[in-house]
Design a protein around this motif. Structure first.
Motif, short mmCIF file in Angstrom:
data_model
loop_
_atom_site.label_atom_id
_atom_site.label_comp_id
_atom_site.label_asym_id
_atom_site.label_seq_id
_atom_site.Cartn_x
_atom_site.Cartn_y
_atom_site.Cartn_z
N UNK A 231 56.20 -45.86 38.44
CA UNK A 231 57.25 -45.91 39.46
C UNK A 231 58.10 -44.64 39.32
N UNK A 232 58.19 -43.86 40.38
CA UNK A 232 58.94 -42.60 40.33
C UNK A 232 60.37 -42.85 40.83
N UNK A 233 61.32 -42.63 39.94
CA UNK A 233 62.72 -42.96 40.18
C UNK A 233 63.54 -41.67 40.15
N UNK A 234 64.48 -41.54 41.09
CA UNK A 234 65.29 -40.33 41.16
C UNK A 234 66.77 -40.70 41.13
N UNK A 235 67.56 -39.87 40.45
CA UNK A 235 69.02 -40.00 40.36
C UNK A 235 69.62 -38.67 40.78
N UNK A 236 70.58 -38.69 41.69
CA UNK A 236 71.17 -37.45 42.20
C UNK A 236 72.69 -37.57 42.19
N UNK A 237 73.36 -36.58 41.66
CA UNK A 237 74.82 -36.62 41.69
C UNK A 237 75.44 -35.70 40.67
N UNK A 238 76.75 -35.72 40.63
CA UNK A 238 77.49 -34.93 39.65
C UNK A 238 77.33 -35.58 38.28
N UNK A 239 76.98 -34.77 37.28
CA UNK A 239 76.88 -35.29 35.92
C UNK A 239 78.28 -35.36 35.33
N UNK A 240 78.93 -36.46 35.62
CA UNK A 240 80.32 -36.64 35.25
C UNK A 240 80.53 -38.12 34.94
N UNK A 241 81.47 -38.46 34.06
CA UNK A 241 81.59 -39.85 33.60
C UNK A 241 81.73 -40.88 34.71
N UNK A 242 82.44 -40.53 35.82
CA UNK A 242 82.64 -41.52 36.87
C UNK A 242 81.33 -41.90 37.58
N UNK A 243 80.31 -41.05 37.45
CA UNK A 243 79.00 -41.35 38.03
C UNK A 243 78.12 -42.16 37.08
N UNK A 244 78.54 -42.31 35.85
CA UNK A 244 77.87 -43.12 34.81
C UNK A 244 76.40 -42.73 34.62
N UNK A 245 76.08 -41.47 34.41
CA UNK A 245 74.67 -41.10 34.19
C UNK A 245 74.09 -41.74 32.94
N UNK A 246 74.98 -42.07 31.96
CA UNK A 246 74.47 -42.66 30.72
C UNK A 246 73.88 -44.05 30.95
N UNK A 247 74.35 -44.76 31.97
CA UNK A 247 73.78 -46.07 32.30
C UNK A 247 72.34 -45.89 32.79
N UNK A 248 72.14 -44.90 33.62
CA UNK A 248 70.78 -44.60 34.09
C UNK A 248 69.90 -44.17 32.92
N UNK A 249 70.41 -43.31 32.05
CA UNK A 249 69.63 -42.86 30.90
C UNK A 249 69.22 -44.03 30.01
N UNK A 271 75.86 -33.65 27.26
CA UNK A 271 75.67 -34.99 26.70
C UNK A 271 74.41 -35.64 27.25
N UNK A 272 74.15 -35.46 28.54
CA UNK A 272 72.94 -36.02 29.15
C UNK A 272 71.70 -35.39 28.52
N UNK A 273 71.72 -34.06 28.37
CA UNK A 273 70.57 -33.37 27.79
C UNK A 273 70.30 -33.85 26.36
N UNK A 274 71.38 -34.02 25.58
CA UNK A 274 71.21 -34.47 24.20
C UNK A 274 70.67 -35.90 24.16
N UNK A 275 71.18 -36.75 25.04
CA UNK A 275 70.77 -38.16 25.03
C UNK A 275 69.34 -38.33 25.50
#
Length: 405
Positions: A231-249, A271-275
């Motif tokens: 399943x190919x999943x995409x996430x698009x947006x500002x890498x900023x805490x209010x967008x909660x990228x860590x939840x997606x990660x 932080x996203x790259x490290x995680x």
């Protein structure tokens, strides 16, 4: 009509406000109107309809050029409104370009329309260092140029529970009440603004995509997940805490049988790259900041778009782009359900990674549902076009113009 769009954020920086203004401009110009964009820029522009506002040197919060000083910006705006014989000033932000727009418009007797794009209470909390302290001078500088006294806040709501949040809500409500008309793209945000004291005439008017974006997306085909295919999943947006990228990660880390891509940049990029560094090869690709065309190409190749933000977004443009591309959408915020086509999206049962994992697992294991959701999104495609909302936008403009204009 001659319209001045005033904004603290514009192209080539990436974001929903920038995309909305681009869509407004293209649709209005196609209809025979003339649009000038007044904004700070990190460099010169050869577009004669973009007017650069005075811009701070060496200070670019969250990577965006910063309008400074407000008085100098108001002077540039005042001269520009006169020179271009502007009929309407349409303000899209709440910082110093916006304040300068109000000041210049009032000096010229030009009506102001304000679009409330998002929750700056959440944004400042997530981006500014020590927001409980740094929002004090920010709000004070805003208040010196525009009264906040019209705000009648209800401190019992969850989003006004802290002193810092109330400080930013007074700013938002105060500015909205200085406009002649307020546009809000979503019902959920409009309700909050009214509950907190906005008394200016208000219209809920969806954002839309310009024809050039729809052309670039092309006519989408319903998504089909082939047997044995990830399943190919995409996430698009500002890498900023209010967008909660860590939840997606976190969800990507815990779920096999998917391949994910992230598009965007921001203060959380490191932080996203490290995680994501220890994820299995091919599980996740982080692209960073890329042109809109690359994001649209990523959407065309994906099976699902995920929005992991919560209690922040108003009406994310990337969701409209996904719908135009025939892409099923999964959101973590129940407020965003209002923009999903019937049968074309899903809201996670809980807003955390557990809820996202459960929803993506269900979709991974039910390819027929992906195809059905994609078909529903395609059927809704015409409703996310800017031209579908142009008459309503022009109606707002005409409502604040004097009869002779």
């Amino acid at each position: 009509m001659r319209i001045a769009m005033v904004t603290d954020y514009y192209l080539p920086t990436l974001g929903g406000v920038q995309t909305v203004i681009k869509a407004h401009r293209e649709a209005l110009e196609d209809a025979g109107h003339e649009v000038f964009v007044f904004c700070p820029l990190s460099g010169p522009s050869d577009d004669e309809h973009i007017v650069r506002l005075p811009t701070a040197r060496g200070f670019a919060p969250d990577g965006y050029p910063f309008t400074w000083t407000p008085s100098a910006a108001a002077g540039v705006l005042l001269e520009g409104l006169r020179r271009h014989a502007i009929d309407i000033v349409h303000v899209h932000t709440e910082m110093f370009a916006a304040l300068a727009g109000f000041e210049a418009a009032r000096a010229q007797g030009i009506p102001v329309v304000q679009t409330m794009h998002g929750r700056i209470d959440v944004y400042t909390r997530s981006v500014l260092p020590l927001p409980s302290v740094t929002t004090i001078p920010l709000a004070a500088m805003h208040r010196r140029r525009m009264s906040h006294d019209t705000a009648q806040l209800d401190p019992t709501t969850p989003y006004t529970a802290t002193r810092t949040a109330r400080r930013m809500w007074r700013l938002m409500v105060g500015q909205a009440n200085h406009a002649d008309h307020v546009i809000v793209p979503s019902r959920h945000f409009a309700s909050k603004l009214v509950d907190q004291g906005v008394r200016t005439p208000l219209t809920v008017l969806s954002n839309g995509l310009e024809d050039s974006v729809l052309t670039e997306v092309g006519i989408p085909l319903a998504r089909v997940v082939e047997p044995g295919e990830d399943l190919r999943v995409v996430w698009c947006g500002r890498l900023s805490p209010e967008k909660r990228p860590e939840v997606f990660l976190d969800a990507v880390r815990r779920l096999t049988g998917i391949r994910a891509e992230m598009f965007g940049d921001g203060v959380a990029r490191t932080r996203v790259a490290a995680a994501s560094a220890d994820l299995p090869e091919g599980r996740l690709t982080v692209h960073g900041a890329v042109p809109q065309s690359r994001v649209l190409a990523g959407m065309r190749d994906a099976h699902v778009l995920v929005s992991s933000s919560l209690d922040f977004d108003n009406q994310p443009m990337v969701i409209l782009e996904a719908i135009a591309a025939g892409l099923p959408v999964v959101v973590s915020d129940p407020d965003l359900a209002e923009m999903l086509p019937a049968g074309g999206g899903a809201v996670t049962s809980t807003p955390d990674a557990d809820g996202l994992v459960a929803t993506l697992r269900e979709l991974r294991d039910d390819p027929a549902r992906i195809t059905a959701m994609s078909t529903a999104a395609i059927a809704h495609r015409d409703r996310v076009a800017q031209h579908a909302h142009l008459d309503a936008l022009l109606g707002v403009y005409r409502s604040v113009l004097p009869p002779s204009r």
